[in-house]
Write an enzyme that holds these catalytic residues in place. Sequence first.
Site, PDB file in Angstrom:
ATOM      1  N   SER A   1       0.812  -1.218   0.006  1.00 39.28           N
ATOM      2  CA  SER A   1       0.058   0.024  -0.091  1.00 39.28           C
ATOM      3  C   SER A   1       0.962   1.302  -0.222  1.00 39.28           C
ATOM      4  O   SER A   1       1.947   1.221   0.154  1.00 39.28           O
ATOM      5  CB  SER A   1      -1.070   0.008   1.354  1.00 39.28           C
ATOM      6  OG  SER A   1      -1.425   1.332   1.510  1.00 39.28           O
TER       7      SER A   1
ATOM      8  N   TYR B   1      -0.608  -1.067  10.512  1.00 40.03           N
ATOM      9  CA  TYR B   1      -1.117  -1.288   9.276  1.00 40.03           C
ATOM     10  C   TYR B   1      -0.039  -0.802   8.257  1.00 40.03           C
ATOM     11  O   TYR B   1       0.356  -1.506   7.591  1.00 40.03           O
ATOM     12  CB  TYR B   1      -2.341  -0.487   8.850  1.00 40.03           C
ATOM     13  CG  TYR B   1      -2.947  -0.798   7.503  1.00 40.03           C
ATOM     14  CD1 TYR B   1      -3.668  -1.956   6.986  1.00 40.03           C
ATOM     15  CD2 TYR B   1      -2.661  -0.002   6.317  1.00 40.03           C
ATOM     16  CE1 TYR B   1      -3.931  -2.418   5.886  1.00 40.03           C
ATOM     17  CE2 TYR B   1      -2.823  -0.264   5.169  1.00 40.03           C
ATOM     18  CZ  TYR B   1      -3.443  -1.390   4.729  1.00 40.03           C
ATOM     19  OH  TYR B   1      -3.992  -1.858   3.409  1.00 40.03           O
TER      20      TYR B   1
END
Length: 259
Positions: free
Chosen positions: A136, A146
């Site tokens: 990401s 994350y």
Amino acid sequence: MGTALVTGATAGIGRAFARALAARGHDVVLVARDADRLLSVAAELRGAYGVGAEVLPADLAGDTEAVEKRLRSTERPIDLLVNNAGFALGRSFLNNDIADEERMLDVLVRAVLRLTHAALPGMIERGHGAVVNVSSVAAWVPRGTYSAAKAWVTAFSEGLVPQVAGTGVRVMVLAPGYTRTEFHARAAMNMSRLPSWMWLDSDALVVAALRDLDSGRTVSVPGLVYRLAGAVLPRLPRRLVLALGQQHPARRSRSRPSQ
């Protein structure tokens, strides 16, 4: 065209990968937790593209053994692994239960590690194959577990590239930006403040990713705005990058995260 295994294949980027690969003529092995949704996607792909579609229900946070076994199988061997499964938590680190944080790491890091390790030896022995690990753009800006996990995925994947050089096997990391999927809703994130020009379409994203894989890229960053961000962010002063990490367009909704 061989067989591709896609994790997180029932929605979003994973489903788009399964659809695009089936359209290319790949048989597919679909991995996700929800067996009913898997069966529905498999039936859709068989009907639309006439390919084989195998379902493999698995919770990658708890047990990857069945998926690893399938990746090592020499019967209908896996030629392409897409490590896509993942989720986020809508709260900040200190407001999350530690069990949820660990579960997220299990899916985003441990599963990617184990499935890649299971897939690569057979591919190398056969002299062809590819692994796509979905990271990401969040990996570029520190923002809790994350983004840290996605930074690991990026570094891990790039580090594998020289190890498979000359074997006929490729490893690519895909770093998408904000994409219209179920991802943010499942984390109970209200993304209404994010401008429309920052959103990517999952099908277009996968087309770009597969094009980059075909051309031998190590890192795929679909979308002009995110390619520019990827070029600029690593060159910014660290203090500024850390400050950017404190800014986020998501607002917490009242519902709890759905995993």
